[in-house]
Design an enzyme around this catalytic site. Structure first.
Site, PDB file in Angstrom:
ATOM      1  CB  CYS A 185      -9.133   3.475   6.064  1.00 29.25           C
ATOM      2  SG  CYS A 185      -8.430   2.771   4.556  1.00 29.25           S
ATOM      3  CD  GLU A 219      -2.943  -1.017   2.314  1.00 28.21           C
ATOM      4  OE1 GLU A 219      -4.125  -1.008   1.960  1.00 28.21           O
ATOM      5  OE2 GLU A 219      -2.585  -0.922   3.499  1.00 28.21           O
TER       6      GLU A 219
HETATM    7 ZN   LIG Z   1      -7.965   4.391   3.010  1.00 24.89          ZN
END
Ligand SMILES: [Zn+2]
Length: 646
Positions: free
Chosen positions: A410, A326
């Site tokens: 998120c 990520e």
């Molecule tokens: Zn996120």
């Protein structure tokens, strides 16, 4: 209690969200968040079962989210359910800004009920974390590296401050101050304290925010401790792993570069690892630099900023190309179709940029803040506020679509809280100066040492670059007004009360105006928006022979619904003088760009894969739409970097 009264003289602070009434482009987006997104986020938390975990009056639920596995296939000790508190916290923060915008008794009652759950969950010593109280009791503070424990605390602190400012209700603020007091007792350099810090940065910037809101210097000092402790040897995550009987080498991400603890922060020169973590760390560092006037941190941040924005950032302001971590990979590795470019990372870049402006107006930061905002961040939210992107590629074959929710949710509340608080990103205020970082139809009430000034922007920005700024004052006052001259604009012009004014007095890319201002003074700033073609550094292999089309702060793309499929068959003319813009009602009146182009068609008639015949070409018109608006209509291909005539 005044927010940010601890700020050092000379620093620039953002206004509080309610101090800026936003209309126009951003007003519509905030209304979508207030009318729709805030409640949608709440309902999706209900559907995910998050409150079953948080509410101590309900039975302890089973673990719902899968555990991660290590590279060798063995089960890891981490799952995303561990940080549900942070997702709920961002929903509280979004709701707070929505309530600033529009009172909503139903939403407020629902948020009050969540806050009551956290208040009941809080342990006698002040600890608050639903996972380690209810799901894995007895394991608190045994794995800061992986389990997002202080990260969750940080988001709850941010939610607490926002909700207090929105409603005047102190319950969550008091809960989080008690928790911050406990963290302050447990962590630090004194004997008997843990010398640790969180694997996912966030607590640092949150403690600054809590300290500014409450006037409690200990919280700000604790933020500095977490920044200073990171990456020191002996390495805390090694010690911590050994203490729980684990092999530090079994770390799923192999290297502490993943969470930016491979070196002390002042020695870091390369933006590395997980993108959101990096942005939150740098945001916290910038806050600490502003609070303590710490140039050693600022110097490190300047180098990191240069590293990110000259070698590792998409033209959309998206960052972190790889899904595997990520985050970041190698310099100039910016693939388009597989771009991860998480919405949270672009939001994090905005947060970092806005904090770099704490030391004074500087276009290097504000331009990138705007670039990330209008492109890689805003793409994360559909026009109507109901659907979300997690990753934001710059090319799609038609299979990438907005989510109604995500297993790791998120991004939705992160882009929602950012949009709903956009007024606070628009300005910087010092004792005797105002910096206008972002343009947008709005009215700001800003407090200077000389008194309050009302600054009204009238503009159709970002559709049009003409901005009228009207000064409102009770009495004449002398202060500096700094207006950002965006780097994308070649020839800004300015008039003051109808008279042409020099834009030559520039500092840091801002037009500097220091004078005695009078009520009713009017500035007219014109930022001509030419359609422009952007070329990428030739080391970015994915963009060779291609251009990205931009106008003002917006990056454009082509979509299949306007241009038929096979978008890589489009070749744009290098003559942009024929570019036309027109509003498109189905995209909320956003300006689309039409450009002459050629469309190549494969002419080998029998379906052969290879041929000595080049493709045939015919003239056509390409229609481009703002990148942030893609996938709001019919599903299909999308492309930002379009082939250019050679
Ligand atoms: Zn996120």
């Amino acid at each position: 209690m005044t927010s940010q009264h601890l700020l050092r003289a000379g620093g620039f602070r953002p206004p509080a969200v309610p101090d800026v009434e936003v209309r126009g482009f951003w007003g519509d987006r905030i209304d979508a968040v207030a009318d729709k997104t805030a409640m949608i986020l709440y309902e999706r938390c209900v559907a995910a079962g998050m409150f079953d975990q948080i509410d101590p009056e309900r039975p302890v639920p089973p673990v719902k989210m899968p555990w991660h596995t290590r590279a060798d296939g063995s089960p890891d000790t981490v799952n995303v359910q561990m940080f549900w508190d942070s997702d709920v916290a961002k929903v509280i923060e979004t709701a707070a800004y929505a309530l600033y915008r529009k009172p909503n008794a139903d939403l407020e009652a629902k948020i009050d009920a969540i806050i009551e759950m956290f208040a009941k969950l809080q342990q006698p010593d002040g600890y608050v974390n639903s996972w380690f109280i209810r799901m894995q009791p007895g394991l608190r503070w045994t794995n800061l590296r992986d389990c997002h424990e202080l990260y969750c605390a940080g988001h709850l602190m941010e939610g607490a401050v926002a909700y207090f400012h929105a409603t005047g209700k102190r319950t969550l603020l008091d809960v989080m101050c008690r928790y911050a007091d406990l963290i302050d007792k447990e962590f630090g350099l004194r004997a008997g304290q843990k010398h640790g810090y969180c694997g996912h940065e966030e607590i640092e910037l949150a403690l600054i925010r809590l300290g500014r809101a409450t006037g409690e210097q200990r919280y700000i000092d604790l933020a500095r401790y977490f920044i200073d402790a990171r990456g020191q040897q002996p390495h805390f995550f090694d010690i911590e792993a050994a203490a729980r009987g684990a092999d530090p080498a079994q770390f799923r991400h192999k290297t502490y570069q993943y969470n930016q603890s491979h070196l002390p922060v002042r020695e870091q020169t390369k933006v590395i690892g997980h993108a959101v973590r990096a942005m939150y760390l740098y945001s916290g560092m910038a806050d600490v630099a502003t609070e303590f006037g710490d140039d050693t941190l600022t110097d490190a941040l300047k180098g990191l900023w240069e590293d990110l924005t000259t070698k590792q950032m998409y033209v959309t302001g998206g960052i972190g190309p790889a899904a595997s971590n990520e985050g970041f990979t190698d310099y100039y590795d910016l693939p388009n179709e597989s771009a991860y470019a998480e919405t949270c990372a672009a939001v994090g870049l905005m947060m970092w940029a806005s904090r770099m402006l704490g030391r004074g107006p500087d276009r290097r930061y504000a331009d990138i803040m705007e670039q990330a905002l209008y492109n890689g961040a805003l793409s994360g939210l559909s026009i109507d506020g109901s659907r979300f992107f997690y990753d934001n590629p710059l090319e799609s074959r038609g299979g990438h679509h907005r989510w109604t929710w995500h297993r790791c949710p998120c991004c939705p509340p992160n882009i929602a809280r950012t949009v709903a608080s956009i007024g606070s990103y628009m300005y910087g205020v010092s004792a005797d100066g105002v910096a206008v970082h972002l343009y947008g139809d709005s009215t700001a009430r800003l407090k200077l040492s000389s008194g309050e000034v009302t600054l009204t922007q009238s503009t159709a920005y970002p559709a049009d670059g003409r901005v009228t700024l009207r000064i409102g004052l009770d009495a004449p006052a002398t202060f500096a007004l700094a207006l950002r001259a965006p780097g994308w604009c070649e020839a800004p012009t300015l008039t003051l009360n109808g008279e042409h004014t020099s834009t030559g007095d520039m500092s840091g890319g801002y037009i500097q105006l220091r004078r005695e201002w009078r009520d009713g003074d009017v500035l007219e700033l014109d930022l001509p928006m030419r359609v422009r073609a952007l070329h990428a550094h030739p080391a970015v292999r994915a963009d060779l022979g291609r251009v990205a089309i931009a106008r003002g702060p917006l990056i454009y793309c082509v979509e299949e619904t306007d241009n038929a499929g096979n978008l890589n068959g489009l070749v744009l003319s290098d003559d942009l003088s024929a570019a036309r813009t027109e509003p498109l009602p189905e995209l909320g009146g956003a300006l689309v760009i039409e450009l002459p182009a050629r469309r190549e068609r494969w002419s080998a008639g029998d379906g052969r894969l290879y041929s000595t015949q080049p493709p045939a070409a015919e003239n056509t018109t390409a229609r481009l739409v703002p990148y942030h608006l893609w996938d709001n209509r019919d599903a299909g291909e999308m492309l930002v970097w379009i082939r250019a005539a050679q």
